[in-house]
Design a protein around this motif. Structure first.
Motif, PDB file in Angstrom:
ATOM      1  N   SER A  53       0.791  -1.375  -0.075  1.00 46.00           N
ATOM      2  CA  SER A  53       0.046  -0.102   0.050  1.00 46.00           C
ATOM      3  C   SER A  53       0.889   1.224  -0.022  1.00 46.00           C
ATOM      4  O   SER A  53       0.264   2.365  -0.347  1.00 46.00           O
ATOM      5  CB  SER A  53      -0.936   0.056   1.133  1.00 46.00           C
ATOM      6  OG  SER A  53      -0.090  -0.094   2.343  1.00 46.00           O
ATOM      7  N   ASP A  78      -7.605  -2.987  -7.393  1.00 46.05           N
ATOM      8  CA  ASP A  78      -7.868  -3.209  -5.821  1.00 46.05           C
ATOM      9  C   ASP A  78      -8.995  -2.503  -5.549  1.00 46.05           C
ATOM     10  O   ASP A  78      -9.549  -1.463  -6.435  1.00 46.05           O
ATOM     11  CB  ASP A  78      -6.744  -2.861  -4.998  1.00 46.05           C
ATOM     12  CG  ASP A  78      -6.498  -1.424  -4.784  1.00 46.05           C
ATOM     13  OD1 ASP A  78      -7.134  -0.669  -5.308  1.00 46.05           O
ATOM     14  OD2 ASP A  78      -5.357  -0.985  -4.333  1.00 46.05           O
ATOM     15  N   PRO A  79      -9.732  -2.492  -4.375  1.00 42.77           N
ATOM     16  CA  PRO A  79     -11.156  -2.032  -4.074  1.00 42.77           C
ATOM     17  C   PRO A  79     -10.917  -0.360  -4.121  1.00 42.77           C
ATOM     18  O   PRO A  79     -11.866   0.369  -4.221  1.00 42.77           O
ATOM     19  CB  PRO A  79     -11.362  -2.286  -2.500  1.00 42.77           C
ATOM     20  CG  PRO A  79     -10.628  -3.765  -2.468  1.00 42.77           C
ATOM     21  CD  PRO A  79      -9.381  -3.609  -3.016  1.00 42.77           C
ATOM     22  N   ALA A  80      -9.639   0.122  -3.972  1.00 47.01           N
ATOM     23  CA  ALA A  80      -9.592   1.645  -3.800  1.00 47.01           C
ATOM     24  C   ALA A  80      -9.305   2.098  -5.274  1.00 47.01           C
ATOM     25  O   ALA A  80      -9.341   3.431  -5.341  1.00 47.01           O
ATOM     26  CB  ALA A  80      -8.232   2.215  -3.062  1.00 47.01           C
ATOM     27  N   PRO A 109      -8.708  -7.314  -0.987  1.00 47.36           N
ATOM     28  CA  PRO A 109      -8.921  -6.047  -0.282  1.00 47.36           C
ATOM     29  C   PRO A 109      -8.168  -5.470   0.606  1.00 47.36           C
ATOM     30  O   PRO A 109      -7.810  -4.305   0.893  1.00 47.36           O
ATOM     31  CB  PRO A 109     -10.207  -6.487   0.504  1.00 47.36           C
ATOM     32  CG  PRO A 109     -10.822  -7.356  -0.339  1.00 47.36           C
ATOM     33  CD  PRO A 109      -9.614  -8.470  -0.739  1.00 47.36           C
ATOM     34  N   ARG A 158     -14.926  -1.066  -9.160  1.00 44.90           N
ATOM     35  CA  ARG A 158     -16.167  -1.175  -8.409  1.00 44.90           C
ATOM     36  C   ARG A 158     -16.957  -0.016  -9.085  1.00 44.90           C
ATOM     37  O   ARG A 158     -18.378  -0.395  -8.836  1.00 44.90           O
ATOM     38  CB  ARG A 158     -15.909  -0.503  -6.943  1.00 44.90           C
ATOM     39  CG  ARG A 158     -15.251  -1.722  -6.334  1.00 44.90           C
ATOM     40  CD  ARG A 158     -14.910  -1.430  -4.571  1.00 44.90           C
ATOM     41  NE  ARG A 158     -14.057  -2.526  -4.153  1.00 44.90           N
ATOM     42  CZ  ARG A 158     -14.824  -3.339  -3.655  1.00 44.90           C
ATOM     43  NH1 ARG A 158     -15.899  -3.681  -3.328  1.00 44.90           N
ATOM     44  NH2 ARG A 158     -14.067  -4.393  -2.776  1.00 44.90           N
ATOM     45  N   SER A 188     -23.220  -1.164  -3.481  1.00 39.82           N
ATOM     46  CA  SER A 188     -22.573  -0.947  -2.003  1.00 39.82           C
ATOM     47  C   SER A 188     -22.645  -2.095  -1.202  1.00 39.82           C
ATOM     48  O   SER A 188     -22.011  -2.660  -0.499  1.00 39.82           O
ATOM     49  CB  SER A 188     -22.824   0.466  -1.583  1.00 39.82           C
ATOM     50  OG  SER A 188     -22.681   1.455  -2.096  1.00 39.82           O
ATOM     51  N   ASN A 207     -19.467  -3.931  -0.043  1.00 38.55           N
ATOM     52  CA  ASN A 207     -18.417  -3.374  -1.005  1.00 38.55           C
ATOM     53  C   ASN A 207     -17.832  -2.037  -1.141  1.00 38.55           C
ATOM     54  O   ASN A 207     -16.796  -1.843  -1.785  1.00 38.55           O
ATOM     55  CB  ASN A 207     -19.068  -3.886  -2.390  1.00 38.55           C
ATOM     56  CG  ASN A 207     -19.857  -5.291  -2.538  1.00 38.55           C
ATOM     57  OD1 ASN A 207     -18.693  -6.236  -2.326  1.00 38.55           O
ATOM     58  ND2 ASN A 207     -21.004  -5.524  -2.791  1.00 38.55           N
ATOM     59  N   THR A 255     -15.926   1.342   0.414  1.00 38.24           N
ATOM     60  CA  THR A 255     -14.627   1.370   1.139  1.00 38.24           C
ATOM     61  C   THR A 255     -14.971   2.207   2.281  1.00 38.24           C
ATOM     62  O   THR A 255     -14.172   2.737   3.139  1.00 38.24           O
ATOM     63  CB  THR A 255     -13.825   2.275   0.298  1.00 38.24           C
ATOM     64  OG1 THR A 255     -14.605   3.776  -0.103  1.00 38.24           O
ATOM     65  CG2 THR A 255     -13.569   1.869  -0.966  1.00 38.24           C
ATOM     66  N   ALA A 281     -16.524  -1.548   6.371  1.00 41.49           N
ATOM     67  CA  ALA A 281     -16.195  -1.620   5.009  1.00 41.49           C
ATOM     68  C   ALA A 281     -15.390  -2.900   4.386  1.00 41.49           C
ATOM     69  O   ALA A 281     -14.595  -3.268   5.493  1.00 41.49           O
ATOM     70  CB  ALA A 281     -15.130  -0.490   4.749  1.00 41.49           C
ATOM     71  N   GLY A 282     -16.114  -3.738   3.366  1.00 40.22           N
ATOM     72  CA  GLY A 282     -15.329  -4.747   3.101  1.00 40.22           C
ATOM     73  C   GLY A 282     -15.617  -5.972   3.805  1.00 40.22           C
ATOM     74  O   GLY A 282     -15.309  -7.079   3.619  1.00 40.22           O
TER      75      GLY A 282
END
Length: 694
Positions: free
Chosen positions: A19, A61-63, A139, A350, A376, A421, A423, A454-455
């Motif tokens: 990250s 990735d999710p971000a 995630p 997403r 979401s 789903n 963030t 989140a997640g």
């Protein structure tokens, strides 16, 4: 735009979280994207997000960070950060994107396990436009790498791991010994439970590594999911229930049900009938091929697959330069983009934006809102129920179908998974059922509170209790405080069965010590079928028994099934001594249990009395001197003998009546025969009348 030249240098650095990636050099690489791409035709806005690179694998990735491999830096893994949303109009470009190094020191090899990702060696496959080493990102930032030419799957731990940024081999040649061999891993895909799916081209298999995101190194046991010759790219639906796999050599794409493992070809990309070994499907599959090559007429080269938030499939055809869409509900095939030059790996974020590795143009392009965004909140139905033995019918498929259920009962609960789903955390969660028959489905229990991180995921346990026969349907809905709603359709079929007498009267009599039998039918409707358990009444008369002809009866829909129940009563401590209802055998006088020979003794005593009387009278006539005494003696002797006889008779007959605690009591009892099936009971009441011997 002038292409950037990447300096291939070895970087040795301490372990570092993916990250917080380090650039390839102190300044980093900055890519100036473009919008309004000439030559690409699509109804959706398109822009170049990275130019002057040779992209192969893609992962997001999710971000929204994009991870990639690069044919001009083949043993390294990069990420694109700082990507702004695509402008809604005009030619304004993206904000400047930053290309940063995530893993790899630039040298091919297999060293680096246990050390920092930036010091690791890889041996990746980047020389093909259709078959490449794949990436997948969890995630928490954990990165999975198909280290193809090392026949190994590598894992780079995420920032929340006890060893962030450390590289480990978790499957294959350089991992601890396992139950199966990995030969040429290419495509990778993760489901939301952390299970890793691997497309192994040379082995021709789709392999599953359960809990790959969390299991310790060496614990990954490989499960073979399906056989696909030349498997290359792979993508999963959001709920993980379906995997899509490309086979470039066959020009085909296959859909695999991850629960039943059923496999079928995808419309628009059916396997070619010609021999793939002599007629390769992909033209210009080599990275050194000219960008201007065109495909043979009708030949497809599925070089990449992706699935949007609604489960629609998108396929990149490297030969035709098109992106095709296959509708999740209708299987209709349409072209959503064309004019691309050798498109390869494709991935959705997403928000439903599609990223494409345009290999023939050395760039990554983005189509805004090409697919459905990932909601979401999503609800994932449970895995398919195991099919029960015939003749019980238990339908499988999505939307989720409960097994057929008789009225008055409820199915076992099934676990539906609610996932956030987004963030950010959600709050104000409310669970409800809507639709045609909402009252037939219930939340038996739930691990979901009013908020969800989140997640994170939680479980809603649902059962089906039909109020009427026939098809029943509803929607399981979860809504948060922002009015975002997740739904899952639930179906079931109500059925019915009854227990009826089959020729036997409701009331029957039985004498003490006798037996009596009742005949019954289990009468199902046109849907109900399966095993029915027969249960005897709990309130049987004392000293009686109940015996069904079978403990379970197998029922076929629409066809009555017969069974019987026999009751046995007791007399004088003996059960069922009378073989038929109400008939009496020849009875013998009961004997004295304390003096078994009593009746013969009485007869013997009476004979003695007669003989002695005769002898006494004869003796008296001859002995006249005793004439006066003889009547006295005779009377005395007679009285004595008669007393002895009376005592003998009383002793032999004093227990002639049978004690009541050895007999089934006389009387009438209402009894209920119970039948149970699939958590639903049925009963029928009968009357048993026990009569005495007298």
């Amino acid at each position: 735009m002038t292409a950037l030249t990447f300096a291939l240098i070895s970087v040795f650095a301490p372990a570092q979280s993916p990250s917080r990636v380090a650039p390839a050099d102190p300044a980093g690489f900055y890519l100036q994207p473009q919008s309004g791409v000439q030559g690409i035709r699509s109804a959706k806005p398109v822009a170049i997000v990275a130019n002057g690179i040779a992209p192969r694998a893609l992962a997001i990735d999710p971000a929204g960070n994009v991870y990639l491999t690069n044919a001009t830096a083949p043993e390294r893994i990069f990420t694109l950060t700082g990507l702004a949303e695509l402008p809604t109009g005009g030619a304004t470009p993206f904000a400047t994107a930053r290309l940063a190094l995530v893993a790899g020191n630039g040298a091919f090899g297999s060293l680096g396990d246990g050390g920092g990702a930036l010091a690791a060696q890889f041996n990746l496959k980047t020389d093909s436009l259709a078959m490449r080493s794949g990436l997948a990102v969890a995630p928490d930032g954990t990165i999975f790498v198909a280290d193809t030419l090392n026949s190994t799957i590598r894992r780079i731990a995420g920032s929340d791991s006890p060893e962030p940024g450390v590289t480990r081999s978790i499957a294959g040649r350089w991992a601890p010994a396992q139950n199966a061999q990995i030969v040429e891993p290419l495509g990778l895909a993760l489901d939301r439970s952390g299970n890793l799916y691997v497309a192994d081209a040379k082995a021709g298999t789709i392999d599953l590594l359960p809990n790959a995101a969390s299991a310790a190194t060496g614990e990954q046991q490989i499960e073979m999911l399906a056989h696909v010759a030349g498997a290359a790219s792979i993508a999963l639906t959001a709920d993980g229930r379906k995997a899509f796999v490309t086979s470039p050599d066959a020009g085909a794409v296959f859909a695999i049900d991850t629960q039943t493992r059923a496999i079928q070809a995808v419309p628009g990309f059916l396997p070619r009938k010609s021999n793939p070994s002599s007629d390769a499907a992909c033209v210009g599959s080599s990275a050194t091929a000219s960008n201007g090559q065109t495909a043979r007429s009708g030949a497809a080269c599925p070089a990449g697959v992706a699935v949007d938030g609604a489960g629609n499939l998108f396929v990149a055809d490297a030969n035709s330069g098109k992106i095709s869409r296959i509708d999740a509900k209708t299987s209709a095939v349409s072209t959503v983009a064309s004019g691309l030059r050798s498109p390869g790996a494709i991935r959705f974020d997403r928000s439903g934006n599609l990223y494409v590795a345009e290999q023939g143009a050395d760039r990554i392009v983005k189509f805004a809102s090409m697919g459905a965004a990932l909601a979401s909140l999503t609800i994932t139905p449970p895995a398919d129920l195991p099919a029960p033995p015939s003749p019980r019918f238990c339908p499988q498929a999505a939307p989720f179908n409960f097994c057929d259920q008789p009225l008055g009962g409820a199915t076992p609960t099934q676990a539906f998974t609610l996932t956030n789903n987004a963030t950010a955390a959600v709050s104000g969660l409310a669970i409800s059922f809507t639709g045609s028959n909402p009252g037939d489905f219930q939340t038996a229990s739930s691990t979901c509170g009013t908020s969800l991180a989140a997640g994170a995921s939680c479980t809603i346990n649902v059962d089906f209790a039909p109020s009427s026969t026939g098809a029943r349907s509803a929607s399981l809905s979860v809504t948060d405080s922002a009015s975002d709603t997740a739904t899952a359709t639930v179906n079931g079929t109500g059925d019915d069965y009854q227990v009826m007498l089959n020729g036997s009267p409701q009331e029957q009599s039985v004498i003490q010590g006798g037996t009596v039998t009742y005949n019954f039918n289990i009468v199902p409707d046109a849907v109900f079928g399966g095993a029915v358990t027969i249960v005897c009444p709990p309130n049987l008369p004392a000293l009686s028994t109940c015996t069904p002809s079978a403990s379970t009866v197998t029922v076929t829909p629409g066809t009555p099934a017969s069974f019987s129940v026999t009751f046995q009563t007791t007399y004088n401590g003996v059960t069922g001594s009378v073989p038929t209802n109400g008939s009496l055998p020849v009875l013998t006088a009961p004997r004295n249990r304390n003096w078994p020979g009593a009746p013969p003794l009485v007869l013997w005593a009476m004979g003695v009395i007669v003989l002695l009387s005769v002898a006494a009278n004869t003796f008296g006539r001859r002995r006249k001197l005793m004439g006066r005494l003889l009547p006295v003696r005779t009377a005395w002797l007679t009285a004595f003998i008669l007393s002895a006889c009376a005592l003998a008779a009383v002793g032999g007959c004093k227990h002639h009546s049978v004690p009541s605690n050895l007999n089934t009591p006389v009387g009438t009892t209402n009894l209920t025969i119970q039948a149970t099936a699939q958590n639903a009971g049925r009963g029928i009441t009968i009357i048993l009348a026990v009569t005495g011997r007298g």
